[in-house]
Design an enzyme around this catalytic site. Structure first.
Site, short mmCIF file in Angstrom:
data_model
loop_
_atom_site.label_atom_id
_atom_site.label_comp_id
_atom_site.label_asym_id
_atom_site.label_seq_id
_atom_site.Cartn_x
_atom_site.Cartn_y
_atom_site.Cartn_z
N ASP A 117 0.87 -1.18 0.00
CA ASP A 117 0.00 0.00 0.00
C ASP A 117 0.90 1.24 0.00
OD1 ASP A 117 -1.59 2.14 0.73
OD2 ASP A 117 -2.69 1.03 2.28
N LYS A 182 -4.73 9.67 -12.44
CA LYS A 182 -6.16 9.54 -12.76
C LYS A 182 -6.96 10.25 -11.69
CE LYS A 182 -7.93 5.31 -12.63
NZ LYS A 182 -8.03 4.05 -13.38
C1 LIG Z 1 -6.76 0.78 -12.76
S1 LIG Z 1 -5.65 -0.21 -11.87
C2 LIG Z 1 -4.13 0.18 -12.57
C3 LIG Z 1 -3.90 -0.42 -13.94
C4 LIG Z 1 -2.45 -0.26 -14.39
N1 LIG Z 1 -2.12 1.12 -14.63
C5 LIG Z 1 -2.16 -1.03 -15.65
O1 LIG Z 1 -2.05 -0.43 -16.70
O2 LIG Z 1 -2.03 -2.24 -15.58
C6 LIG Z 1 -5.61 0.62 -10.32
C7 LIG Z 1 -4.74 -0.08 -9.30
O3 LIG Z 1 -4.58 0.76 -8.14
C8 LIG Z 1 -4.26 -0.12 -7.08
N2 LIG Z 1 -4.33 0.53 -5.76
C9 LIG Z 1 -5.42 1.03 -5.13
N3 LIG Z 1 -5.11 1.53 -3.93
C10 LIG Z 1 -3.76 1.37 -3.78
C11 LIG Z 1 -2.84 1.68 -2.74
N4 LIG Z 1 -3.24 2.29 -1.61
N5 LIG Z 1 -1.53 1.39 -2.91
C12 LIG Z 1 -1.13 0.78 -4.07
N6 LIG Z 1 -1.95 0.45 -5.09
C13 LIG Z 1 -3.26 0.73 -4.95
C14 LIG Z 1 -5.28 -1.25 -7.23
O4 LIG Z 1 -4.87 -2.41 -6.57
C15 LIG Z 1 -5.33 -1.39 -8.77
O5 LIG Z 1 -4.56 -2.46 -9.21
#
Ligand SMILES: C[S@@+](CC[C@H](N)C(=O)[O-])C[C@H]1O[C@@H](n2cnc3c(N)ncnc32)[C@H](O)[C@@H]1O
Length: 277
Positions: A117, A182
């Protein structure tokens, strides 16, 4: 493929007939969106990318030339690895890509992908370890929190997460560096953008074609990091303070100041009051 097309079109037409003109448009829009999304997915598969989101970063790059050969890039929310694949291509052999996500990622050649995280100090320590004292040229963040389905709450959690990512990562970004993240449109977006502005000389909103039409997602593309101009206070705190003003404040002060008032309570005199005189 043709069978799939006519099946959706036929189904949409039947639903639209009962829903009237507006329903007709909504169903048609929905069909077009799904079709576009599937088309990006197919293209991603054909090009060897793990996710259609890879095209969003490619389109951001085409428009803004954010990443250069030899750059050091941090990819926030990197699972399943589509952006990491694109970032590795862009930085080339002399560059470096470090990614982080809550979900473990299958390896991407040329990138170091950490699981954790980004708001957790232990994960932050691991990222700092990968930097080995170097600063980043670019931060790309496609982070989106777990969606509960309650739109207002999800959107507000997503914006706070972006502010947290910035609080952690902006001090690691070189002077002149770039950042893209984003955002989900809605309450608080303008306040967040205002909090980000002093950190960069250019802050622009961009909707890549590869984003779904109906989606409220938009990318903020920030160029030319200007750390000397930015306030030293936490971006999240500034963002939340501005948002509080817009929303009219959410908390009641612990000890409100006494307010002077000319209002008096007139009590009817009792028999005892009269006898005391
Ligand atoms: C839309 S996906 C990303 C897709 C990626 N850019 C790709 O092209 O493969 C968003 C990601 O943000 C991650 N995420 C959400 N909260 C997070 C956190 N606190 N720390 C790290 N990653 C996190 C989720 O697990 C998810 O895999």
């Amino acid at each position: 493929m043709i069978a799939c097309f006519s099946f959706h079109a036929g189904k949409g037409f039947m639903r639209a007939r009962s829903a009237g003109v507006n329903g007709d448009l909504a169903v048609a829009d929905h069909w077009v969106e799904n079709h576009k999304r599937d088309s990006w997915r197919r293209q991603a598969k054909a090009s060897g990318y793990r996710a259609r989101s890879a095209f969003k970063l490619k389109q951001i790059q085409e428009r803004f030339q954010l990443v250069r050969e030899g750059d050091f890039v941090l990819d926030v929310g990197c699972h399943p690895g589509g952006w990491a694949q694109v970032a590795v291509e862009l930085v080339g052999e002399k560059g470096k890509v470090v990614g982080v996500d809550l979900e473990p990622c299958a390896p991407v050649e040329g990138a170091v992908l950490l699981t954790g995280d980004i708001t957790d100090p232990m994960t932050q320590e691991r990222i700092l370890g990968e930097l080995e004292g170097e600063l980043l040229n670019v931060i790309v963040s496609d982070i989106s929190p777990h969606i509960t389905g309650k739109w207002d709450m999800d959107q507000s959690v997503a914006l706070t997460l972006v502010a947290d990512v910035m609080d952690f990562s902006l001090p690691l970004l070189k002077k002149g560096g770039g950042f893209t993240t984003k955002l989900f449109q809605g309450v608080g977006v303008e306040e967040l953008i205002r909090a980000v502005r002093p950190h960069f000389s250019s802050v622009r909103r961009f909707s890549p074609d590869a984003s779904r039409n109906s989606s409220s997602e938009v990318y903020l593309v920030c160029k030319h990091h200007t750390p000397w101009k930015a306030p030293k206070t936490s971006l999240r705190q500034r963002f939340e303070a501005e948002l509080d003003v817009v929303l009219g404040g959410s908390e009641i002060a612990d000890e409100p100041e006494p307010v002077a008032s000319s209002f008096k309570v007139l009590k009817k005199k009792t028999k005892e009051d009269i006898e005391e005189r």
